[in-house]
Design a protein around this motif. Structure first.
Motif, PDB file in Angstrom:
ATOM      1  N   THR A 197       1.237  -0.690   4.338  1.00 53.52           N
ATOM      2  CA  THR A 197       0.036  -0.907   3.540  1.00 53.52           C
ATOM      3  C   THR A 197      -1.029   0.144   3.846  1.00 53.52           C
ATOM      4  O   THR A 197      -1.677   0.673   2.942  1.00 53.52           O
ATOM      5  CB  THR A 197      -0.523  -2.318   3.800  1.00 53.52           C
ATOM      6  N   ARG A 198      -1.204   0.447   5.133  1.00 52.26           N
ATOM      7  CA  ARG A 198      -2.223   1.430   5.525  1.00 52.26           C
ATOM      8  C   ARG A 198      -1.910   2.824   5.002  1.00 52.26           C
ATOM      9  O   ARG A 198      -2.806   3.566   4.599  1.00 52.26           O
ATOM     10  CB  ARG A 198      -2.364   1.462   7.049  1.00 52.26           C
ATOM     11  N   TYR A 199      -0.657   3.171   5.003  1.00 54.75           N
ATOM     12  CA  TYR A 199      -0.255   4.530   4.597  1.00 54.75           C
ATOM     13  C   TYR A 199       0.525   4.498   3.281  1.00 54.75           C
ATOM     14  O   TYR A 199       1.478   5.244   3.092  1.00 54.75           O
ATOM     15  CB  TYR A 199       0.585   5.171   5.695  1.00 54.75           C
ATOM     16  N   LYS A 200       0.079   3.633   2.388  1.00 53.78           N
ATOM     17  CA  LYS A 200       0.781   3.460   1.118  1.00 53.78           C
ATOM     18  C   LYS A 200       0.811   4.752   0.313  1.00 53.78           C
ATOM     19  O   LYS A 200       1.841   5.126  -0.267  1.00 53.78           O
ATOM     20  CB  LYS A 200       0.100   2.349   0.306  1.00 53.78           C
ATOM     21  N   LYS A 201      -0.314   5.473   0.265  1.00 54.44           N
ATOM     22  CA  LYS A 201      -0.379   6.693  -0.528  1.00 54.44           C
ATOM     23  C   LYS A 201       0.532   7.769   0.042  1.00 54.44           C
ATOM     24  O   LYS A 201       1.262   8.452  -0.696  1.00 54.44           O
ATOM     25  CB  LYS A 201      -1.824   7.190  -0.583  1.00 54.44           C
ATOM     26  N   VAL A 202       0.514   7.921   1.361  1.00 55.76           N
ATOM     27  CA  VAL A 202       1.361   8.934   1.996  1.00 55.76           C
ATOM     28  C   VAL A 202       2.834   8.610   1.792  1.00 55.76           C
ATOM     29  O   VAL A 202       3.652   9.493   1.477  1.00 55.76           O
ATOM     30  CB  VAL A 202       1.032   9.032   3.500  1.00 55.76           C
ATOM     31  N   LEU A 203       3.194   7.339   1.943  1.00 57.72           N
ATOM     32  CA  LEU A 203       4.579   6.945   1.764  1.00 57.72           C
ATOM     33  C   LEU A 203       5.029   7.088   0.313  1.00 57.72           C
ATOM     34  O   LEU A 203       6.212   7.262   0.037  1.00 57.72           O
ATOM     35  CB  LEU A 203       4.776   5.507   2.237  1.00 57.72           C
ATOM     36  N   GLY A 204       4.068   7.016  -0.609  1.00 54.13           N
ATOM     37  CA  GLY A 204       4.409   7.280  -1.999  1.00 54.13           C
ATOM     38  C   GLY A 204       4.905   8.699  -2.196  1.00 54.13           C
ATOM     39  O   GLY A 204       5.859   8.959  -2.939  1.00 54.13           O
ATOM     40  N   TYR A 205       4.251   9.649  -1.505  1.00 56.56           N
ATOM     41  CA  TYR A 205       4.730  11.035  -1.544  1.00 56.56           C
ATOM     42  C   TYR A 205       6.095  11.172  -0.876  1.00 56.56           C
ATOM     43  O   TYR A 205       6.923  11.987  -1.282  1.00 56.56           O
ATOM     44  CB  TYR A 205       3.720  11.959  -0.881  1.00 56.56           C
ATOM     45  N   VAL A 206       6.329  10.382   0.170  1.00 56.39           N
ATOM     46  CA  VAL A 206       7.638  10.408   0.826  1.00 56.39           C
ATOM     47  C   VAL A 206       8.717   9.935  -0.137  1.00 56.39           C
ATOM     48  O   VAL A 206       9.805  10.531  -0.225  1.00 56.39           O
ATOM     49  CB  VAL A 206       7.616   9.530   2.098  1.00 56.39           C
ATOM     50  N   ASP A 207       8.436   8.855  -0.881  1.00 60.94           N
ATOM     51  CA  ASP A 207       9.380   8.362  -1.889  1.00 60.94           C
ATOM     52  C   ASP A 207       9.746   9.458  -2.872  1.00 60.94           C
ATOM     53  O   ASP A 207      10.925   9.755  -3.106  1.00 60.94           O
ATOM     54  CB  ASP A 207       8.763   7.183  -2.656  1.00 60.94           C
ATOM     55  N   ARG A 208       8.720  10.044  -3.464  1.00 59.65           N
ATOM     56  CA  ARG A 208       8.959  11.023  -4.522  1.00 59.65           C
ATOM     57  C   ARG A 208       9.594  12.294  -3.972  1.00 59.65           C
ATOM     58  O   ARG A 208      10.458  12.891  -4.609  1.00 59.65           O
ATOM     59  CB  ARG A 208       7.645  11.331  -5.230  1.00 59.65           C
TER      60      ARG A 208
END
Length: 380
Positions: A197-208
């Protein structure tokens, strides 16, 4: 004088991520990974797929999924559209080989019909159309979970033997790269959910970024093997026409079929968007496992279908939203069967304690009420 800024039409949602995917394909065409670089790219792609499905499992709330089971008719309808109607249409398209589609593109089209439904865009379009968003969330989540098992099994049953097939090696790869990471994410969710939850935006880049890596490895292998010489521009145009017909049939089937089954309007919207679309995020990693070096050409139909469904469903969602007034009630146009509410005042201007009335005197009622209130204050 300010320079005019070029903007895409609002009805043409050209996905920026799709542009990144196309750029990755171009990079693989110009600089494909060869030799030791190809080995490194394949290993990184395998790790990226496992990471993706671990994150999928860690993000999915088990409680929300269990709560969504109460709407079982809607979920069964969506799953039937995704894993029954779509595959049947894909098998029916076999008659287009080889006159319209070459065998390699048909394999990709058939794989497209086996992929689970998308989650994010189904939720977004259902929200725009003012449908049942909670149902769309659960329907997309269930489709993704079921697809981890059903998509490989269906692929083993219906895909041609030269399209990746289904073997003991494929089964082990699927279990190790898809199912086990997903289950590990579910088991560890209580400890890692705060971090996610805290690093949701960063992990979104990891997904993509992981998906881009999978695409690069797949298309690089295709370039090295020369499989792109099998496809001509005319064949690609034929593929686009077939996919447009497939999307039109599924949108019609989900819309009118859900109406015949007696679902309310909000549920019909969720079924239409969740049951007619396919997930690029789930399909690309699965293709890399099922097809191996042949995945480049196999995922091309899915990439094209992804952008097509975004464009068409964006227009459809806005049309659904335009059919409702400010109160969330259907607006009957000329010749409609219901009352036309377009000339009524919003609910905030009506007295909540007064009984509902009808007829010409209704519009004058708020004015008389205001005059009466003003005279009372003057007497005080």
């Amino acid at each position: 004088m300010r320079r005019p800024v070029f903007r895409l039409p609002s009805w043409l949602p050209l996905d920026g991520y799709l542009l990144a995917l196309l750029g990755t394909v171009g990079l693989a065409a110009l600089l494909p990974a060869r030799g030791a670089a190809a080995t490194v790219a394949d290993g990184a792609s395998t790790g990226a797929v496992a990471l993706l499905f671990f994150l999928y499992g860690a993000r999915l709330s088990t409680q929300e999924a269990m709560d969504g089971l109460r709407h079982w008719r809607l979920h069964l309808t969506t799953l039937a559209c995704t894993f029954l109607v779509f595959p049947v249409l894909g098998l029916a398209a076999r008659g287009l080989v080889p006159l319209v589609l070459p065998p390699a593109l048909y394999t990709g089209l058939l794989f497209l019909c086996l992929v689970p439904s998308t989650v994010q865009s189904s939720i977004a379009f259902t929200s725009i159309a003012r449908g049942n968003v909670a149902a769309a969330i659960c329907a997309g989540s269930f489709s993704s979970i079921v697809g981890i098992v059903i998509t490989p099994l269906l692929a083993g049953l219906v895909l041609p033997g030269n399209g990746g097939g289904f073997s003991v090696h494929s089964l082990v790869s699927i279990v190790c790269q898809l199912l086990l990471p997903f289950l590990a994410g579910q088991l560890l969710r209580r400890w890692v959910s705060g971090f996610l939850t805290r690093y949701k935006k960063v992990l979104g880049y990891v997904d993509r970024g992981s998906i881009l890596l999978v695409v690069y490895a797949a298309f690089s292998a295709g370039m090295v093997q020369g499989i792109w010489h099998q496809v001509s521009p005319l064949r690609l145009l034929c593929l686009l026409g077939v996919e447009a017909a497939l999307l039109a049939v599924m949108l019609t089937a989900t819309s009118y079929g859900s109406k015949k089954l007696g679902f309310p309007r909000a549920d019909r919207i969720a079924i239409t968007f969740a049951g007619s679309k396919k997930s690029l995020a789930a399909g690309l990693p699965m293709a890399s496992v099922l097809f191996g070096a042949q995945a480049g050409l196999a995922v091309l139909p899915l990439m094209l279908f992804h952008q097509m469904q975004l464009m068409v469903c964006a227009v459809l969602a806005k049309r659904y939203a335009a059919q409702l007034d400010a109160d969330g009630q259907p607006v009957a146009g000329p010749g409609g069967s219901g009352p036309d509410r377009s000339g009524q005042r919003p609910p905030s201007t009506r007295s909540s304690g007064s009984p509902s009335t009808s007829g010409p005197a209704t519009e004058a009622l708020p004015a008389r009420t205001r005059e009466s209130s003003a005279s009372v204050r003057a007497r005080r």
